[in-house]
Scaffold this active site. Structure first.
Site, PDB file in Angstrom:
ATOM      1  N   ASP A  15       1.777   6.552   5.319  1.00 17.23           N
ATOM      2  CA  ASP A  15       0.813   5.589   4.812  1.00 17.23           C
ATOM      3  C   ASP A  15       1.277   4.968   3.481  1.00 17.23           C
ATOM      4  O   ASP A  15       0.605   4.116   2.918  1.00 17.23           O
ATOM      5  CB  ASP A  15      -0.558   6.269   4.642  1.00 17.23           C
ATOM      6  CG  ASP A  15      -1.709   5.317   4.907  1.00 17.23           C
ATOM      7  OD1 ASP A  15      -1.501   4.293   5.573  1.00 17.23           O
ATOM      8  OD2 ASP A  15      -2.831   5.601   4.432  1.00 17.23           O
ATOM      9  N   LYS A  34     -10.013  12.701   8.446  1.00 14.02           N
ATOM     10  CA  LYS A  34      -9.422  12.351   9.746  1.00 14.02           C
ATOM     11  C   LYS A  34      -9.360  13.590  10.640  1.00 14.02           C
ATOM     12  O   LYS A  34      -9.281  14.703  10.132  1.00 14.02           O
ATOM     13  CB  LYS A  34      -7.980  11.862   9.522  1.00 14.02           C
ATOM     14  CG  LYS A  34      -7.845  10.472   8.974  1.00 14.02           C
ATOM     15  CD  LYS A  34      -6.367  10.099   8.866  1.00 14.02           C
ATOM     16  CE  LYS A  34      -6.184   8.718   8.268  1.00 14.02           C
ATOM     17  NZ  LYS A  34      -6.742   7.629   9.084  1.00 14.02           N
ATOM     18  N   ASP A  59     -12.060   6.690   4.466  1.00 15.55           N
ATOM     19  CA  ASP A  59     -10.768   6.525   5.138  1.00 15.55           C
ATOM     20  C   ASP A  59     -10.305   5.066   5.124  1.00 15.55           C
ATOM     21  O   ASP A  59      -9.164   4.770   5.437  1.00 15.55           O
ATOM     22  CB  ASP A  59     -10.884   7.047   6.584  1.00 15.55           C
ATOM     23  CG  ASP A  59      -9.529   7.294   7.231  1.00 15.55           C
ATOM     24  OD1 ASP A  59      -8.522   7.258   6.493  1.00 15.55           O
ATOM     25  OD2 ASP A  59      -9.495   7.528   8.448  1.00 15.55           O
ATOM     26  N   ARG A 115      -7.598  -0.740   1.709  1.00 24.05           N
ATOM     27  CA  ARG A 115      -8.120  -2.028   1.245  1.00 24.05           C
ATOM     28  C   ARG A 115      -8.686  -1.911  -0.171  1.00 24.05           C
ATOM     29  O   ARG A 115      -8.667  -2.882  -0.926  1.00 24.05           O
ATOM     30  CB  ARG A 115      -9.160  -2.558   2.238  1.00 24.05           C
ATOM     31  CG  ARG A 115     -10.347  -1.662   2.423  1.00 24.05           C
ATOM     32  CD  ARG A 115     -11.147  -2.005   3.677  1.00 24.05           C
ATOM     33  NE  ARG A 115     -10.519  -1.480   4.878  1.00 24.05           N
ATOM     34  CZ  ARG A 115     -10.993  -1.665   6.106  1.00 24.05           C
ATOM     35  NH1 ARG A 115     -12.075  -2.378   6.303  1.00 24.05           N
ATOM     36  NH2 ARG A 115     -10.365  -1.150   7.142  1.00 24.05           N
ATOM     37  N   LYS A 168       0.846  -1.206   0.000  1.00 24.97           N
ATOM     38  CA  LYS A 168       0.000   0.000   0.000  1.00 24.97           C
ATOM     39  C   LYS A 168       0.877   1.251   0.000  1.00 24.97           C
ATOM     40  O   LYS A 168       1.715   1.423   0.874  1.00 24.97           O
ATOM     41  CB  LYS A 168      -0.893  -0.011   1.251  1.00 24.97           C
ATOM     42  CG  LYS A 168      -1.597   1.328   1.551  1.00 24.97           C
ATOM     43  CD  LYS A 168      -2.482   1.253   2.807  1.00 24.97           C
ATOM     44  CE  LYS A 168      -3.067   2.609   3.173  1.00 24.97           C
ATOM     45  NZ  LYS A 168      -3.895   2.580   4.393  1.00 24.97           N
ATOM     46  N   GLU A 172      -9.391   3.387   2.725  1.00 30.50           N
ATOM     47  CA  GLU A 172      -8.994   3.432   1.315  1.00 30.50           C
ATOM     48  C   GLU A 172      -7.935   2.399   0.962  1.00 30.50           C
ATOM     49  O   GLU A 172      -7.826   1.966  -0.182  1.00 30.50           O
ATOM     50  CB  GLU A 172      -8.474   4.839   0.965  1.00 30.50           C
ATOM     51  CG  GLU A 172      -7.006   5.134   1.302  1.00 30.50           C
ATOM     52  CD  GLU A 172      -6.673   5.047   2.788  1.00 30.50           C
ATOM     53  OE1 GLU A 172      -7.603   5.146   3.609  1.00 30.50           O
ATOM     54  OE2 GLU A 172      -5.490   4.859   3.129  1.00 30.50           O
ATOM     55  N   ASP A 218      -2.699  10.245   3.507  1.00 31.10           N
ATOM     56  CA  ASP A 218      -4.060   9.794   3.813  1.00 31.10           C
ATOM     57  C   ASP A 218      -4.755  10.806   4.718  1.00 31.10           C
ATOM     58  O   ASP A 218      -4.578  10.801   5.929  1.00 31.10           O
ATOM     59  CB  ASP A 218      -4.002   8.408   4.491  1.00 31.10           C
ATOM     60  CG  ASP A 218      -5.398   7.851   4.773  1.00 31.10           C
ATOM     61  OD1 ASP A 218      -6.387   8.432   4.280  1.00 31.10           O
ATOM     62  OD2 ASP A 218      -5.489   6.820   5.473  1.00 31.10           O
TER      63      ASP A 218
HETATM   64  N1  BES Z   1      -3.897   4.562   7.069  1.00 31.89           N
HETATM   65  C1  BES Z   1      -4.968   4.287   7.943  1.00 31.89           C
HETATM   66  C2  BES Z   1      -4.597   3.320   9.049  1.00 31.89           C
HETATM   67  C3  BES Z   1      -3.662   3.829  10.113  1.00 31.89           C
HETATM   68  C4  BES Z   1      -4.141   4.623  11.129  1.00 31.89           C
HETATM   69  C5  BES Z   1      -2.344   3.473  10.103  1.00 31.89           C
HETATM   70  C6  BES Z   1      -3.279   5.067  12.109  1.00 31.89           C
HETATM   71  C7  BES Z   1      -1.492   3.903  11.086  1.00 31.89           C
HETATM   72  C8  BES Z   1      -1.965   4.709  12.092  1.00 31.89           C
HETATM   73  C9  BES Z   1      -6.136   3.656   7.180  1.00 31.89           C
HETATM   74  O1  BES Z   1      -6.281   4.072   5.882  1.00 31.89           O
HETATM   75  C10 BES Z   1      -7.360   4.029   7.936  1.00 31.89           C
HETATM   76  O2  BES Z   1      -7.633   5.182   8.058  1.00 31.89           O
HETATM   77  N2  BES Z   1      -8.064   3.036   8.437  1.00 31.89           N
HETATM   78  C11 BES Z   1      -9.227   3.266   9.216  1.00 31.89           C
HETATM   79  C12 BES Z   1     -10.227   2.216   8.844  1.00 31.89           C
HETATM   80  C13 BES Z   1     -11.583   2.460   9.396  1.00 31.89           C
HETATM   81  C14 BES Z   1     -12.214   3.662   8.706  1.00 31.89           C
HETATM   82  C15 BES Z   1     -12.418   1.234   9.171  1.00 31.89           C
HETATM   83  C16 BES Z   1      -8.855   3.168  10.689  1.00 31.89           C
HETATM   84  O3  BES Z   1      -8.005   2.334  11.027  1.00 31.89           O
HETATM   85  O4  BES Z   1      -9.375   3.941  11.465  1.00 31.89           O
HETATM   86 ZN    ZN Z   2      -7.419   5.859   5.694  1.00 32.46          ZN
HETATM   87 ZN    ZN Z   3      -4.542   4.698   4.913  1.00 37.55          ZN
END
Ligand code: BES
Ligand code: ZN
Ligand code: ZN
Length: 498
Positions: free
Chosen positions: A282, A271, A341, A345, A259, A343, A264
């Site tokens: 990210d 966020k 968010d 996946r 990824k 994204e 992000d």
């Molecule tokens: N890049 C983030 C995951 C992340 C968050 C990595 C904090 C490292 C530190 C990912 O794209 C994301 O935002 N995931 C969300 C998913 C949720 C919306 C289901 C998350 O983990 O909050």
């Molecule tokens: Zn995200």
């Molecule tokens: Zn992300």
């Protein structure tokens, strides 16, 4: 990059400004350095006898030789209890040695093998040194005072070329890790997807690999709906980066997918502002995959490896994808977007499905800073593994035990699929808070078919963050976590070309 070499130890002849000698806790005999000048040796022995220096792990003490011997000074470095000493501790201690040498402002130093000579020790010491020497100062005015370590010699009690080779390999791997760190640490304004694409093209020409960058309009016609959807919100167009390393004729390749969200923001599901800057990391999964290809190519491993890096910037804008959108993915499945968010996946799913359909790989491994939930589950020092093939997952974990990169597997029970069922599409892109790291993997599993696959969630480990334990060889910023483990895995798979 500093030079790290391995040499047969001749302590009484080695001209060096700093000789580093590891000392185990409460071992007063100090037998390893009979070749030291008798008065220096007596001084050290008294220091140990008087318990001024006990050899506690990570402690250190400087001994000035006052012209007695070819080294200007000696640094005693505590190694802790001999019985508990592991390769990972050797890596950390070697990293400590570098940090001390940096403080002392020396351009060059030598370091004695810490314990009984074996391949693991030489590898760990070389890695610890090379990784701790890393610093990211591209954006800082040069400090006229600072002295860079340029040369390190590991002194061992053998002149077998085997150990030279081990050190050379470990050097290649560490260089790849530092390469990934350099990319990961780049600020998002200097690292749009196009930048990663051009880095991949230069790697290909430098190491003789095949590269292809798929542009947005091609992705549209190819049906890579997930990548196109996430990429729509940014003026920096998405890129699908493909690197192929051929080291084993027509053998089935390993497919590595990473990824690379260059920033992000969360998109329309924006966020919160706190620590949003960290979302430049990210892209680390993708940077690691590029570095992995660099590593296998520089080591000329006899394996075939394909690296696929879907890269996008996740931005909110009038052209961004929205919650409620239904997106048709590369494999034909439809996804209801309930949170923009989630994204990672979306882009990984397309890259996985495309890679598996195109290359029929032997095994598939993806790396991604995919979920905050992985950090909730395992903290910031352990990566989560989730897969569909126990043998493959176990193998990755076994390798991780050797490299000190901690990983633990989470179960992908059938019931998790229930959480991502959608009312209006085949699946939805979020599964609620419970088991968030696993439902993200459950989502991905919809796109891998029956290919043996393991997903590595490096959200907590890809960079040093809140909750990261200090490790001498991990300077602040991107860590390159996971690269060493996967190179080890690929090296073990290496088979001689037919
Ligand atoms: N890049 C983030 C995951 C992340 C968050 C990595 C904090 C490292 C530190 C990912 O794209 C994301 O935002 N995931 C969300 C998913 C949720 C919306 C289901 C998350 O983990 O909050
Ligand atoms: Zn995200
Ligand atoms: Zn992300």
């Amino acid at each position: 990059m500093a030079q790290i070499k391995v040499e047969k130890a001749k302590i009484d002849q080695k001209q060096t400004s700093l000789l580093i000698i590891g000392v185990f806790e409460n071992e007063q005999n100090f037998s390893q350095s009979k070749e030291l000048d008798p008065s220096v040796l007596t001084y050290i022995k008294e220091t140990l006898d008087d318990k001024d220096f006990r050899g506690n792990f990570g402690s250190s003490m400087i001994v000035y030789t006052l012209g007695k011997g070819p080294m200007k000074k000696i640094l005693l470095l505590g190694l802790g209890k001999r019985k508990q000493f592991t390769d990972e501790m050797a890596r950390i201690a070697a990293g400590k040695a570098v940090l001390r040498a940096k403080e002392l402002g020396t351009k060059e130093f030598s370091i004695l093998q810490f314990s009984n000579l074996d391949e693991g020790l030489v590898e760990a010491m070389t890695e610890g040194i090379a990784l701790a020497l890393y610093s990211f100062d591209k954006y800082k005015a040069p400090d006229p005072e600072s002295v860079k370590v340029e040369e390190v010699t590991i002194l061992i009690n053998s002149d077998s070329p085997r150990f030279q080779m081990i050190a050379e390999k470990a050097g290649h791997v560490a260089e790849a890790v530092n390469f990934a760190r350099d990319l990961g640490n780049l600020p998002p304004n200097d690292c749009p997807p196009a930048h990663l694409a051009s880095v991949a093209l230069s790697l290909a020409s430098e190491y003789g690999m095949k590269a292809r960058v798929v542009e947005r309009y091609e992705m549209e016609t190819m049906g890579l709906g997930g990548i196109v959807a996430v990429g729509k919100g940014s003026n920096n167009p998405p890129k699908l980066i493909i690197l192929e390393y051929n080291g084993a004729g027509d053998a089935k390749p390993y497919l590595l997918v990473g990824k690379a969200v260059t920033f992000d923001t969360g998109g329309i599901s924006l966020k919160p502002g706190d620590k949003m800057d960290e979302m430049k990391f990210d892209k680390c999964g993708g940077c690691n995959v590029l570095a992995l290809l660099r590593a296998v190519a520089s080591m000329k491993l006899a394996v075939n490896v394909v690296g696929i890096v879907p890269s996008v910037e996740n931005m909110p804008s009038s052209t961004a994808y929205r919650p409620g959108d239904i997106v048709k993915m590369y494999n034909g499945k439809t996804v209801e977007v309930l949170n923009t968010d989630a994204e990672g996946r979306m882009i990984l799913a397309d890259a996985l499905a495309y890679g598996i359909a195109t290359y029929s790989p032997k095994a598939v491994i993806d790396m991604a800073t995919l979920t905050g939930a992985a950090i909730i589950a395992l903290g910031a020092n352990v990566a989560a593994l989730v897969g569909n093939n126990k043998q493959l997952t176990d193998r990755v974990r076994r390798m991780a035990e050797k490299t000190g990169e901690r990983m633990w597997d989470l179960p992908l029970y059938d019931e998790f699929h229930e959480q991502i069922k959608s009312t209006h599409a085949d699946i939805k892109n979020i599964g609620g808070r419970p088991g968030g790291a696993i439902t993200a993997a459950a989502f991905l599993s919809n796109f891998v078919g029956s290919a043996p696959w393991v997903h590595m969630d490096i959200a907590g480990t890809a960079w040093t963050q809140d909750g990261t334990y200090e490790r001498s060889y991990n300077p602040k910023g991107a860590t390159g976590f996971g690269i060493r483990t996967l190179v080890k895995q690929l090296s073990e798979e290496e088979k001689p070309p037919a």
